[in-house]
Design an enzyme around this catalytic site. Sequence first.
Site, PDB file in Angstrom:
ATOM      1  CB  CYS A 179      -0.929  -0.075   1.206  1.00 41.44           C
ATOM      2  SG  CYS A 179      -0.284  -0.542   2.600  1.00 41.44           S
ATOM      3  CG  HIS A 239      -0.310   4.210   4.275  1.00 39.60           C
ATOM      4  ND1 HIS A 239      -1.148   4.194   5.439  1.00 39.60           N
ATOM      5  CD2 HIS A 239      -0.014   2.941   3.849  1.00 39.60           C
ATOM      6  CE1 HIS A 239      -1.312   2.809   5.551  1.00 39.60           C
ATOM      7  NE2 HIS A 239      -0.646   2.192   4.744  1.00 39.60           N
TER       8      HIS A 239
HETATM    9  N1  LIG Z   1      -4.959  -3.366   4.790  1.00 40.20           N
HETATM   10  C1  LIG Z   1      -4.148  -2.784   3.874  1.00 40.20           C
HETATM   11  O1  LIG Z   1      -4.051  -1.443   3.563  1.00 40.20           O
HETATM   12  C2  LIG Z   1      -3.626  -3.507   2.885  1.00 40.20           C
HETATM   13  C3  LIG Z   1      -3.074  -3.000   1.795  1.00 40.20           C
HETATM   14  C4  LIG Z   1      -2.417  -3.719   0.816  1.00 40.20           C
HETATM   15  C5  LIG Z   1      -2.439  -4.972   0.867  1.00 40.20           C
HETATM   16  N2  LIG Z   1      -2.869  -5.565   2.034  1.00 40.20           N
HETATM   17  C6  LIG Z   1      -2.752  -7.265   1.882  1.00 40.20           C
HETATM   18  O2  LIG Z   1      -4.143  -7.523   1.801  1.00 40.20           O
HETATM   19  C7  LIG Z   1      -4.254  -8.790   2.812  1.00 40.20           C
HETATM   20  C8  LIG Z   1      -5.382  -8.787   3.629  1.00 40.20           C
HETATM   21  O3  LIG Z   1      -5.250  -7.652   4.394  1.00 40.20           O
HETATM   22  P1  LIG Z   1      -6.543  -6.951   5.184  1.00 40.20           P
HETATM   23  O4  LIG Z   1      -5.998  -5.927   5.990  1.00 40.20           O
HETATM   24  O5  LIG Z   1      -7.687  -7.052   4.552  1.00 40.20           O
HETATM   25  O6  LIG Z   1      -6.696  -8.262   6.780  1.00 40.20           O
HETATM   26  P2  LIG Z   1      -7.600  -8.345   7.614  1.00 40.20           P
HETATM   27  O7  LIG Z   1      -8.605  -7.218   7.736  1.00 40.20           O
HETATM   28  O8  LIG Z   1      -6.932  -9.110   8.804  1.00 40.20           O
HETATM   29  O9  LIG Z   1      -8.478  -9.810   7.053  1.00 40.20           O
HETATM   30  C9  LIG Z   1      -8.129 -10.941   7.011  1.00 40.20           C
HETATM   31  C10 LIG Z   1      -9.075 -11.920   5.879  1.00 40.20           C
HETATM   32  O10 LIG Z   1      -8.534 -12.999   5.923  1.00 40.20           O
HETATM   33  C11 LIG Z   1      -9.083 -14.079   6.116  1.00 40.20           C
HETATM   34  N3  LIG Z   1      -8.496 -15.344   6.587  1.00 40.20           N
HETATM   35  C12 LIG Z   1      -7.785 -15.416   7.579  1.00 40.20           C
HETATM   36  N4  LIG Z   1      -7.306 -16.693   7.663  1.00 40.20           N
HETATM   37  C13 LIG Z   1      -7.746 -17.344   6.239  1.00 40.20           C
HETATM   38  C14 LIG Z   1      -7.272 -18.405   5.873  1.00 40.20           C
HETATM   39  N5  LIG Z   1      -6.470 -19.643   6.670  1.00 40.20           N
HETATM   40  N6  LIG Z   1      -7.930 -19.030   4.469  1.00 40.20           N
HETATM   41  C15 LIG Z   1      -8.687 -18.099   4.091  1.00 40.20           C
HETATM   42  N7  LIG Z   1      -8.982 -16.706   4.286  1.00 40.20           N
HETATM   43  C16 LIG Z   1      -8.487 -16.448   5.801  1.00 40.20           C
HETATM   44  C17 LIG Z   1     -10.452 -13.338   7.060  1.00 40.20           C
HETATM   45  O11 LIG Z   1     -11.402 -14.383   6.963  1.00 40.20           O
HETATM   46  P3  LIG Z   1     -12.540 -14.459   8.185  1.00 40.20           P
HETATM   47  O12 LIG Z   1     -12.955 -13.103   8.761  1.00 40.20           O
HETATM   48  O13 LIG Z   1     -13.686 -15.207   8.027  1.00 40.20           O
HETATM   49  O14 LIG Z   1     -11.575 -15.274   9.405  1.00 40.20           O
HETATM   50  C18 LIG Z   1     -10.488 -12.283   6.776  1.00 40.20           C
HETATM   51  O15 LIG Z   1     -11.246 -12.095   5.444  1.00 40.20           O
HETATM   52  C19 LIG Z   1      -2.948  -9.034   3.359  1.00 40.20           C
HETATM   53  O16 LIG Z   1      -2.110 -10.006   2.701  1.00 40.20           O
HETATM   54  C20 LIG Z   1      -2.478  -7.652   3.226  1.00 40.20           C
HETATM   55  O17 LIG Z   1      -0.935  -7.672   3.394  1.00 40.20           O
HETATM   56  C21 LIG Z   1      -3.386  -5.027   2.894  1.00 40.20           C
END
Ligand SMILES: NC(=O)c1ccc[n+]([C@@H]2O[C@H](COP(=O)([O-])OP(=O)(O)OC[C@H]3O[C@@H](n4cnc5c(N)ncnc54)[C@H](OP(=O)(O)O)[C@@H]3O)[C@@H](O)[C@H]2O)c1
Length: 354
Positions: free
Chosen positions: A151, A244
């Site tokens: 990001c 950010h």
């Molecule tokens: N946040 C940002 O600004 C951002 C920006 C760029 C990239 N990213 C990347 O995007 C990804 C997601 O980030 P996020 O911020 O959305 O995370 P998050 O809010 O912590 O969400 C995690 C998600 O993953 C699911 N999950 C957890 N364990 C799993 C498994 N074993 N198999 C399949 N699904 C699983 C969860 O499902 P349940 O709720 O059903 O448990 C939830 O939907 C990460 O790789 C992160 O590095 C994030």
Amino acid sequence: VKSSGGKLDVAVLAATGMVGQRYVSMLSSHPYFRVTRVTGQSSVGKRYGDSVSGYGLHISDEALDLEVQGTRPESLGEVDLVFSPLPTDIAKTVEPKLARAGFKVITDASPHRMDRHVPLIVPEVNPGHLGVLASQRKDGWKGLLVSTPNCTAAGLALVLKPIHDKLTLRRVIVSTLQAVSGAGYPGVPSLDILDNVIPYIKDEEEKVETEPLKMLGALDGSVVTPARFEISAMVHRVATTDGHLESLYIETEEDFEPEEVARLLSTFKGEPQKLGLPTAPLQPIIVTAAEGRPQPRLDRYAGSVPGMSAVVGRIRRGLDRKSGRLTLLSHNTIRGAAGSTILTAELMYRKGLL
Ligand SMILES: NC(=O)c1ccc[n+]([C@@H]2O[C@H](COP(=O)([O-])OP(=O)(O)OC[C@H]3O[C@@H](n4cnc5c(N)ncnc54)[C@H](OP(=O)(O)O)[C@@H]3O)[C@@H](O)[C@H]2O)c1
């Protein structure tokens, strides 16, 4: 290509997460794509509307009524495209498996961003790098895997692009102030971050220092040679919700005027703007001369497509005529994740890659 009502069917993996909810919200009335599958982990089997965190985004009734599925290929059905904001460790194994099995996957997760045969795309920066996909076809993959950057790296690469096109960058030194939503939900414990700044985010500096160089690199056949300047990053987590902020110090080989950089940034347009893609902001980079701007609370939704424009201010000279300073703001879950990825998918759709 299977379609419903003229639109492609898409799955959003990890749809209950911070980035996943952004996807489902932004795709609620999309002209090319329709969400027909959402997946999760702890929420499998539940109604999607009962599984989202209350982050406050608008989500269509149709999507709220979907049942959350698991992430195995059988659970995805016959979707045309898969958006994958999976957690890092899961993405590492699941995404190549899906791509080899025939799914077209675009991911926000980090494990494959620097792989030689995976294009790392910001559509305004390096649309031509989709040519890297030829090496996946050569390896016999039935589907495809495209990555979008970290990001912070997304906003940085976007703002460096017009400068890199015109001047010879030597060094970029960046210090960041990153919002809590960048850590996902529930993310950083409130007692750690309120009234505080944390000068560390695991693995972040390495990503910010390498990913923009790949994106700004040159494509030869299906191989990318990284750009040759250096980036030094110092990252901080701060108690803002979204957006950010990045303070940049740039050094070039040539003398330049700060006004020239302001003009390069504010007039920049990429292929998404030329094609008029639905999620393309009219101005990918907005330059402000207002005192004390950009600010996350005031500027993160600036522009014609909220969250998709980087806002740049405080453009000024550095220590000599070959250096300059500026502050940039970019929305981490929109330009830094779901929004940029949807724009990549729109570009691929228009290029006949989906
Ligand atoms: N946040 C940002 O600004 C951002 C920006 C760029 C990239 N990213 C990347 O995007 C990804 C997601 O980030 P996020 O911020 O959305 O995370 P998050 O809010 O912590 O969400 C995690 C998600 O993953 C699911 N999950 C957890 N364990 C799993 C498994 N074993 N198999 C399949 N699904 C699983 C969860 O499902 P349940 O709720 O059903 O448990 C939830 O939907 C990460 O790789 C992160 O590095 C994030």
